[in-house]
Enzyme design. Structure first.
Site, PDB file in Angstrom:
ATOM      1  N   GLU A 136      45.092  47.655  36.874  1.00 15.51           N
ATOM      2  CA  GLU A 136      45.081  48.831  37.561  1.00 15.51           C
ATOM      3  C   GLU A 136      45.816  49.092  38.692  1.00 15.51           C
ATOM      4  O   GLU A 136      46.310  48.148  39.344  1.00 15.51           O
ATOM      5  CB  GLU A 136      43.617  49.316  38.076  1.00 15.51           C
ATOM      6  CG  GLU A 136      42.426  49.497  37.068  1.00 15.51           C
ATOM      7  CD  GLU A 136      41.051  49.579  37.754  1.00 15.51           C
ATOM      8  OE1 GLU A 136      40.175  50.108  37.008  1.00 15.51           O
ATOM      9  OE2 GLU A 136      41.065  49.511  38.997  1.00 15.51           O
TER      10      GLU A 136
ATOM     11  N   HIS B 157      36.126  42.364  48.328  1.00 13.44           N
ATOM     12  CA  HIS B 157      35.455  43.224  47.078  1.00 13.44           C
ATOM     13  C   HIS B 157      34.043  42.873  47.208  1.00 13.44           C
ATOM     14  O   HIS B 157      33.449  43.518  46.025  1.00 13.44           O
ATOM     15  CB  HIS B 157      36.167  42.891  45.601  1.00 13.44           C
ATOM     16  CG  HIS B 157      37.406  42.984  45.842  1.00 13.44           C
ATOM     17  ND1 HIS B 157      38.221  44.138  45.931  1.00 13.44           N
ATOM     18  CD2 HIS B 157      38.461  41.882  45.535  1.00 13.44           C
ATOM     19  CE1 HIS B 157      39.472  43.837  45.898  1.00 13.44           C
ATOM     20  NE2 HIS B 157      39.714  42.673  45.629  1.00 13.44           N
TER      21      HIS B 157
ATOM     22  N   ARG C 131      21.978  49.220  35.991  1.00 14.09           N
ATOM     23  CA  ARG C 131      20.960  48.550  36.485  1.00 14.09           C
ATOM     24  C   ARG C 131      20.507  48.939  37.782  1.00 14.09           C
ATOM     25  O   ARG C 131      21.411  50.044  38.119  1.00 14.09           O
ATOM     26  CB  ARG C 131      21.144  47.026  36.516  1.00 14.09           C
ATOM     27  CG  ARG C 131      22.473  46.739  37.465  1.00 14.09           C
ATOM     28  CD  ARG C 131      22.734  45.363  37.753  1.00 14.09           C
ATOM     29  NE  ARG C 131      23.925  45.189  37.900  1.00 14.09           N
ATOM     30  CZ  ARG C 131      24.654  45.311  39.476  1.00 14.09           C
ATOM     31  NH1 ARG C 131      23.593  45.724  40.456  1.00 14.09           N
ATOM     32  NH2 ARG C 131      25.632  45.015  39.875  1.00 14.09           N
TER      33      ARG C 131
END
Length: 691
Positions: A200, A235, A297
């Protein structure tokens, strides 16, 4: 509604699900590994089943064993929590095939969103904006490199089956692409069994915005507004909040509508999160937010959404799984106040945030007087900030090398963002853990930082402010005085207890003039963090002391603390008449004291410092900071290396750690091969300095 539920997970999420399930009158069933035999989630459940050894692959990740436990206990439903089997479509199908209720989305939805490249293609078809990049099938290194060159640097390499920052690498230069690709593929294979990646464009001022969605079996999908998870390190989320700062009504409407379309595109049921990345270079704008991925989830940070909406998301999960409709309509779901969550990790910020494992000999979370109202009811902060603590460990337990090192979630709900940040920072400062290290002080610094307080955050915030957030601790004047008093006070207590004139510190010649019957001056030696100091104290005859500071006497007073530990003491240091006393808490530890202040914990030794010049220069040995597995050997024995160059890479607690050359030299030896397991402090390689 089913009558019993098995939670196929461990730690704080298992405890969290059990709380709601028991409140609903359901029988609760835990599963556990040998390492978790005494864990709180095991004790909390009505029944518990041993799955197997500590390794997750032989216990929590073994779906057949989990199903066998459900059958043996008569469980009617299985809740997967997050992590482990929560997004495993094959396991979800096996649960359904066994005639049990799966508390999660349909397996087809999990598969549709499980691979980032396929999910992006699906979102494009659904009209959801996605980040520009490459999601192709051709995974050759040449093709991936060419696509990165086409997109333009910096780019982000992401494992297609990834999550939680695993298998993700930022690449700023073309010449660094090959190494970053190999590392991302290796981590993707290790963590998810899939080495494939996508690429990306890297947004230079990114904000991480996510929307909580919920679907039922009647075709309804709603959103519960957004969360901001931009405060990240490598991250990994550190602090989350809801709502997102700077989010106006127009942008909120656009991003939540896109999230609902995304969930509808896969016929979603249950709790899920649509994650977006926003270009925050000019604030949050509706046309500058793109889809990243979906987590099929419950999320770790779900409590902040529960706080601002007043919704128990686990209760919704259980009811929807039983076939009931979503309890509220979209226009009945609002935003009330502001909520923040800090993830308390067993890790050492001053040592590269390496996980800290071992026994929780002292484990004290914020005291009850910091909680206003019911900590389980965070939907009305009108009377003041409310605190909720979600944890799955307790004092006397252990942080294991086999599982994630998060030990608690600290959640605050207040009327304003400023009040939430202030109270959460204070909560973090009150944390006491020893000897395991934590990030509590680091969290408090993040929350106190002027940029964070102003809402000026993005995913690069921590890296940009590292010098401030990770400033090393030094033995400052008030800390030295507090430590000296703690050590001396403990010595006096031991001496009195032994009814002897002999001080237990007879081996410390620097501690001179110590007598119980007259106020002689004491010279107290201190060592902490490589520093050595001597502090002078004079007993005041009232169990207190006067410490000399810049030639002036400073009053220092110890007194018994409060709480579950009778051995706690607080030490007050008054440095100047116009300054409030500085308080430390301490625990005696042989000839040392463990001091707690502002979320930090450190051990101050009272024995004589080592002779000057005793410390030797580094010997070039690269030692394992913790148990792990060797995953890469970038160089071989005999090769020349530069200072800072990676020599060996190990994986521990789901993280890769590169051990680098301490100076320019030659790799003298490498003691392990790729795939080998290594113990803590094992010498992995030796670098010899150049002549």
């Amino acid at each position: 509604m089913f009558k019993s539920v098995l939670v196929a997970n461990r730690g704080e999420i298992a405890c969290r699900v059990f709380r709601t399930a028991r409140a609903m009158g359901l029988r609760t069933i835990a599963v556990y590994s040998e390492a978790d035999a005494r864990a709180p989630h095991v004790q909390m459940a009505d029944e518990a089943v041993l799955l197997g050894p500590a390794q997750a692959s032989e216990s929590y990740l073994d779906g057949a064993k989990v199903l066998a436990a459900a059958k043996a206990t008569g469980a009617e439903a299985i809740h997967p929590g997050y992590g482990f089997l929560s997004e495993n479509a094959d396991f979800a199908e096996a649960v359904k095939a066994a005639g049990l209720v799966w508390i999660g989305p349909p397996p087809a939805s999990i598969r549709a969103m499980g691979l980032k490249d396929a999910a992006k293609k699906l979102m494009i078809e659904a009209g959801v904006p996605v980040t520009p990049g490459y999601q192709g099938e051709d995974q050759s290194a040449d093709t991936l490199r060419a696509e990165a060159d086409r997109i333009g640097y910096p780019v982000l390499i992401k494992a297609v089956a990834g999550g939680g920052g695993k298998g993700m690498r930022r690449v700023d230069r073309a010449e660094d692409f090959a190494d970053a690709l190999a590392s991302a593929q290796r981590e993707g294979q290790s963590s998810f069994g899939d080495p494939r990646v996508l690429i990306e464009t890297y947004i230079t001022r990114p904000r991480h915005i996510e929307v909580q969605v919920f679907g039922d079996t009647h075709g309804t999908v709603v959103h519960l507004n957004e969360r901001d998870c931009s405060l990240q390190r490598r991250h990994q989320k550190v602090i989350e909040e809801a709502p997102a700062p700077g989010m106006d009504a127009k942008t909120r409407e656009a991003v939540t509508a896109a999230a609902v379309r995304a969930a509808q595109a896969v016929n979603y049921e249950g709790a899920g999160t649509i994650e977006f990345i926003a270009d925050a270079s000019d604030g949050l704008k509706a046309d500058r937010i793109w889809f990243m991925e979906m987590n099929t989830r419950l999320q770790v940070e779900h409590p902040v959404t529960e706080a601002i909406t007043g919704v128990d998301l686990v209760e919704w999960q259980l009811r929807v799984a039983a076939g009931e409709p979503i309890p509220l309509k979209q226009d009945e779901i609002g935003i009330h106040g502001w909520a923040m969550e800090a993830r308390l990790y067993a890790e050492d910020p001053e040592n590269g945030f390496l996980p800290s494992i071992g026994a929780l000999e002292h484990f004290v979370l914020p005291p009850a007087d910091m909680v206003t109202g019911d900590p389980e009811d965070l939907d009305d902060p009108a009377e003041g900030p409310l605190l909720r603590v979600d944890t799955g460990v307790e004092e006397g337990g252990e942080v294991s090398q086999f599982y994630d090192p998060m030990i608690a979630k600290l959640i605050v709900h207040a009327e304003t963002r400023e009040a939430a940040a202030d109270h959460l920072a204070e909560v973090c400062r009150e944390v006491e853990v020893w000897p395991v290290r934590t990030n509590a002080a680091f969290l408090a610094r993040c929350l106190d930082h002027p940029r964070f307080v102003a809402g000026d955050v993005d995913t690069a915030f921590i890296a940009a402010e590292e010098d401030t957030l990770l400033a090393p601790w030094t033995l400052d004047d008030d800390g030295a005085l507090a430590a000296a008093v703690a050590l001396t006070h403990e010595a006096r207590k031991r001496t009195l207890a032994e009814e002897s004139a002999e001080t237990p510190w007879a081996t410390a010649p620097e501690l001179v003039g110590f007598r119980l019957n007259r106020p002689a001056t004491l010279a107290v030696p201190l060592r902490a963090g490589g520093e050595a100091r001597v502090v002078e104290l004079t007993p005041d005859g009232r169990d207190g002391y006067a410490g000399m500071l810049d030639g002036e006497p400073v009053p220092v007073q110890p007194w018994p603390g409060s709480g579950p530990h009778e051995s706690w003491y607080r030490t007050s240091v008054t440095l100047t008449p116009d300054r409030a006393p500085v308080s430390y808490r301490y625990l005696p530890d042989d000839h040392a004291a463990v001091l707690f202040r502002d979320g930090r914990a450190w051990r101050v030794d009272g024995r004589p410092a080592a002779a000057a010049g005793a410390a030797e220069a580094g010997d070039g040995a690269l030692r394992a900071p913790m148990p792990g597995k060797v995953v890469a050997l970038p160089v071989k024995a005999g090769e020349t290396v530069a200072k800072g160059q990676a020599v060996i890479v190990i994986e521990a607690m789901k993280m890769e750690q590169a051990l680098t050359a301490p100076f320019d030299g030659v790799v003298e030896s490498v003691s392990f091969r790729v795939g080998d397991q290594v113990g803590a402090d094992a010498t992995l390689a030796v670098v010899a300095a150049k002549d």
